[in-house]
Each structure stands twice: as structure tokens, then as C-alpha cells.
Enzyme design. Structure first.
Site, PDB file in Angstrom:
ATOM      1  CG  LEU A 158       8.739  11.630  76.635  1.00 13.00           C
ATOM      2  CD1 LEU A 158       7.390  11.412  75.952  1.00 13.00           C
ATOM      3  CD2 LEU A 158       8.563  11.730  78.153  1.00 13.00           C
ATOM      4  CB  SER A 159       9.430  14.617  74.071  1.00 14.89           C
ATOM      5  OG  SER A 159       9.205  15.916  73.596  1.00 14.89           O
TER       6      SER A 159
END
Length: 493
Positions: A158-159
Site C-alpha cells: 500500500l502507498s
């Protein structure tokens, strides 16, 4: 131009190499500290290698897991910990159900003040160096200690963890059979701290071949096989902008040499549009998942349904269980990687056959091999009829509801969800509203969503053209949340 307080915050974040990922939100938590103790079945592992990236290793292995089971590496975002990703992402749930191990690498404030993986730093994200090398050492440890199958190793993040995921897929295509990038960046989008913020808000305008060259340059001389890549992105993400999903799509379809026109597009729960890009053999090589109206985070869907998972928390957003669909794409459910294998097809002919103030009746065509069907309302499973009809009750008058249906086989495994249909109950007040704006503004306002560089009206899914400020349309809203193109005229009332 950023307000002064934001400019000052951005300079402080950038100088700390945090670069705004996740922590760019003003409500971000303080820099994460290393987990003091493993939560539940999560265990810290030491001595996994020379660890040039100074990372910590946590792992979850279901009891009784046989040798040669798959392995998933799951990378947290900025300000997060391995424990938070373990608790909220849903990966342990499917590890138990489908049988595989999960490694949760963790970086800390000792490496980066906001605990971001160094996706922008060549000393950390390239083959044989830093954090990337440490993560591969964790994979080797899992293969030796857990008996993990080296042919079935996957990475997701994520991210900042998503940016590192893309870099790992490029640098180690011989290690990872597949990847999943959530709200992340294309591989080697930035090679310096100064360039990272530009990637977040709008990556370089490169051709697919130029994006693909960045992957090919990460491990010179490698010619395949390439990892299968899933790309998850919210249309209202203002931390890592949706243009990154398009760049990722361009990058990996070019690497696979399959072009940027989807082989198929369908609608999934949580207002999610899936676009599939098949390889030369007809199996999905790249899939994009565009979640309408979702901001920055990993989509989860708490609940007890077969296709639900996770827990909502900061940057774990209630929309759709991305872990389930990613796992099926990789073949972790026992299907064929890149195709779901023996998964039942989506029911055709789903339609609304009638509505009242409080009910909506549906029907669909039978699917051969189906023992029952799963009916989803607004992304949540509500019924399991054995017939090809269902009437939903207890609804609110004058309200639009979105439905999808999936066939379920005799083992209880749900197949691909159908195209979405909308039923609007009678009665109530359903005023017509009209909005004229650019495609970019419609997406920003939540009236439309972007997928594969194109914009689609929410509700009707009508194609509005390219995602930019140069295309303008009028959208008519009636009922609430259902939009159709009305360029020829829109009358309110």
C-alpha cells in the site's frame, strides 16, 4: 499553490524523505514505532540474513501448512506497522482458508522518520541493495524454514509499500510471480527524494514503452516470464493521484507486450471497475481495479461473506475486499494464476424485473455448475438463493440500490460477479439535478470515476471520454447517485 501551512508541512516531510505518502494527510498519525510484541499469530523473525536495508521481519504461517505452499509478502504504508497490516488487510484470513504463508516486512523511523519504504531511493529499491535485498532475504528464509514454493511468491503493498512493490517486481521478476500495487507508484517513477512528490501528484508523462523500459532496465538481460500485476486505485485519492494507476497499467502491459486496450471490463462490489488485459494465451496478465469515490488506502470489506475481509481503520477503507480478488488473480484459491481456473463465470442477463416502495425483484440466467447464487447489494452479500430470481425487501422508498450476482459452486466457492444493475424503489422524492463540468471535475466531485484513462458516469457507467480538463459533459442525476450523460439538454424538477 499550497497554503503556507501546507508548504511548510510539505518541506518538513520531504526533508525527512517521507514525501507525503499516507502522512501527507494532515490527520496522519505520528511516526510509527516498531511493534513491541507480535499480535495474534504474527511472529517476529530474527537472523533471516545480513539485512542490508535494516528491516524487521514478521511472519504468519497457518498451523499444519504443508511444504510447497505459496508465499505472500505484504508491505505496509507510511506511519503503519507490520502488525497493523496483519490486523486490517485480510491476508491472514485467506492464508488460513487457502493455505499459504505471509511475510510482513517492517521499516521503522530509524530508516525514515515516517516509516516509509524507500521506493524513491536507488540505494534501497534496486536489485541487490538496501531494503529490496532485505525483503528478498526474507523470501529465501521462508523458502528454507517454511518450505514455501519459490515458483509461487507474490508481493503486495500500500502507498509507499505499493511503490516498493512495483520496484521489487521490476528488480526481481525472477523471484516474484505476481504483484499487487494499492495506491502506489510505477516502478522507478522517482530515483531521488526531490522527484518523489511529482510522482505522487502526477507521474511523468511517458509513453508505455518508456515506462516499460524502466522495468527492463531494472534487471538487464531478463526476458521473462514477467510477474502478473494487479493495480488498485481510488478515484478520489489526492495523496497518490489516479494518474499513477494509468502509468502502472501502461508500464506492465508494455512489459507483457499486450497493448493498453482492455480485453474485458466488468463491475465488482464497492463501485469497483475491473479492466482485464490478457496475455497472448488469453489469461489475465494485468488487471486494474478502479474504486469510485475511494480516497487513499487499501480497500477492504469487513464481514463474513466469502468475498469479504479485513477491518476498517486509518487507510483501510470500506469498499471491496482487494485481498480476495488479488488472491484469485494470483491463483491462491486453487485456480489457475491469472484466470481463476475453475471459477464459475459471471451470470449473464442480470436485470431488475420490478420494484415497489420497499422491494426490488431481480432475475438472471442460470450458470451451469452453480449450486446457488450470491446476491450483493451495494457491495455486501445479502442472500444465497438457489433459484435464478430474488426479491430484496425492507428497502427505502425512492432510493437507488446497486446489485451484482455471482454463481457459487458445490464447494461454496463464488465465481466472478456479474455486471452491476441499479434498481430504484418507487415513491419518495427523486429530484433531477444537472451538472456541467470537465471530466476531471466530475471525477473529483464524485459524479464519475476513472478507469484505464477514461471516465465513466457513476450509476450508468456511460463512457465520457478521456480523464482530463479538456472534455466537458453535462450529467443528469436522478435518482441520487445515478448519473447519465445529458449533453443535449437537462431539465431539473
Amino acid at each position: 499553490m499550497r497554503p503556507p501551512i501546507l508548504r511548510r508541512l510539505f518541506r518538513r516531510v520531504a526533508s525527512a524523505a517521507a514525501l507525503g505518502l499516507l502522512a501527507a494527510t494532515l490527520g496522519a498519525t505520528a511516526a510509527a514505532q516498531p511493534a513491541a510484541a507480535a499480535a495474534g499469530g504474527l511472529q517476529q523473525v530474527t537472523g533471516f540474513g545480513s539485512n542490508p536495508g535494516n528491516l524487521q521481519m514478521y511472519a504468519y504461517t497457518p498451523a499444519g501448512l504443508p511444504a510447497n505452499a505459496p508465499l505472500v509478502v505484504a508491505l505496509h504504508g507510511c506511519t503503519q506497522t507490520a502488525s497493523a497490516y496483519y490486523t486490517n488487510s485480510g491476508w491472514p484470513q485467506f492464508a488460513d482458508k487457502w493455505g499459504f504463508s505471509v511475510v510482513f516486512p517492517q521499516t521503522t523511523s530509524a530508516n525514515n522518520s515516517l516509516s516509509c519504504f524507500g521506493w524513491f531511493d536507488p540505494a534501497e529499491d534496486t536489485r541487490g541493495k538496501g531494503e529490496a535485498a532485505s525483503i528478498v532475504q526474507m523470501v529465501e528464509y521462508a523458502k528454507q524454514q517454511y518450505g514455501s514454493d519459490g515458483r509461487r511468491v507474490y508481493v503486495t503493498g500500500l502507498s509507499a509499500g505499493g511503490g516498493m512493490t512495483a520496484d521489487l517486481l521490476a528488480a526481481y521478476p525472477d523471484v516474484f510471480a505476481g504483484g499487487s500495487v494499492a495506491s502506489g507508484l510505477p516502478a522507478q517513477c522517482a530515483t531521488s527524494q526531490a522527484a518523489a512528490s511529482g510522482c505522487q501528484t502526477g507521474p511523468q508523462k511517458l509513453t508505455p514503452a518508456q515506462w516499460g523500459d524502466k522495468v527492463r532496465a531494472a534487471y538487464p538481460g531478463y526476458s521473462g516470464p514477467w510477474p502478473r500485476v494487479a493495480i488498485w486505485q481510488g478515484t478520489s485519492d489526492y495523496t497518490v493521484y489516479p494518474a499513477n494507476a494509468t502509468a502502472l497499467r501502461d508500464q506492465w502491459t508494455d512489459v507483457w507486450d499486450i497493448g493498453q486496450t482492455p480485453s474485458s471490463t466488468d463491475t465488482l462490489p464497492g463501485s469497483t471497475t475491473r479492466s482485464v488485459y490478457n496475455d497472448a494465451s488469453g489469461k489475465p496478465a494485468v488487471e486494474t481495479y478502479s474504486v469510485a469515490g475511494m480516497g487513499h488506502g487499501l480497500p477492504v470489506s469487513p464481514g463474513s461473506g466469502d468475498q469479504q475481509c479485513g477491518t476498517t481503520a486509518a487507510y483501510f477503507l470500506n469498499a471491496i475486499c482487494s485481498t480476495y480478488y488479488t488472491g484469485v488473480f494470483w491463483g491462491l484459491d486453487g485456480g489457475t494464476p491469472g484466470g481463476g481456473g475453475d471459477q464459475l463465470p459471471a451470470p449473464a442477463g442480470v436485470r431488475v424485473t420490478g420494484t415497489t416502495d420497499t422491494t426490488a425483484a431481480l432475475s438472471w440466467n442460470a450458470v451451469e455448475g452453480a449450486a446457488s447464487y450470491a446476491v450483493y447489494r451495494n457491495g455486501t452479500k445479502i442472500a444465497s438463493p438457489t433459484a435464478t430470481t430474488y426479491t430484496d425487501t425492507g428497502l427505502t422508498a425512492g432510493t437507488a440500490y446497486r446489485y451484482t450476482v455471482a454463481a457459487v459452486d458445490g464447494s461454496g466457492k463464488a465465481g466472478t460477479a456479474s455486471a452491476q444493475v441499479t434498481a430504484t424503489t418507487t415513491g419518495g422524492s427523486t429530484p433531477v439535478k444537472c451538472y456541467s463540468a470537465t471530466n476531471y471535475a466530475h471525477v473529483t466531485a464524485g459524479r464519475a470515476h476513472m478507469s484505464g484513462g477514461y471516465v465513466y458516469a457513476n450509476g450508468s457507467n456511460q463512457n465520457m471520454g478521456l480523464y482530463n480538463v479538456f472534455v466537458t459533459h453535462t450529467l443528469k442525476e436522478s435518482p441520487a447517485g445515478y448519473f447519465v450523460i445529458a449533453d443535449s439538454g437537462c431539465t431539473t424538477g
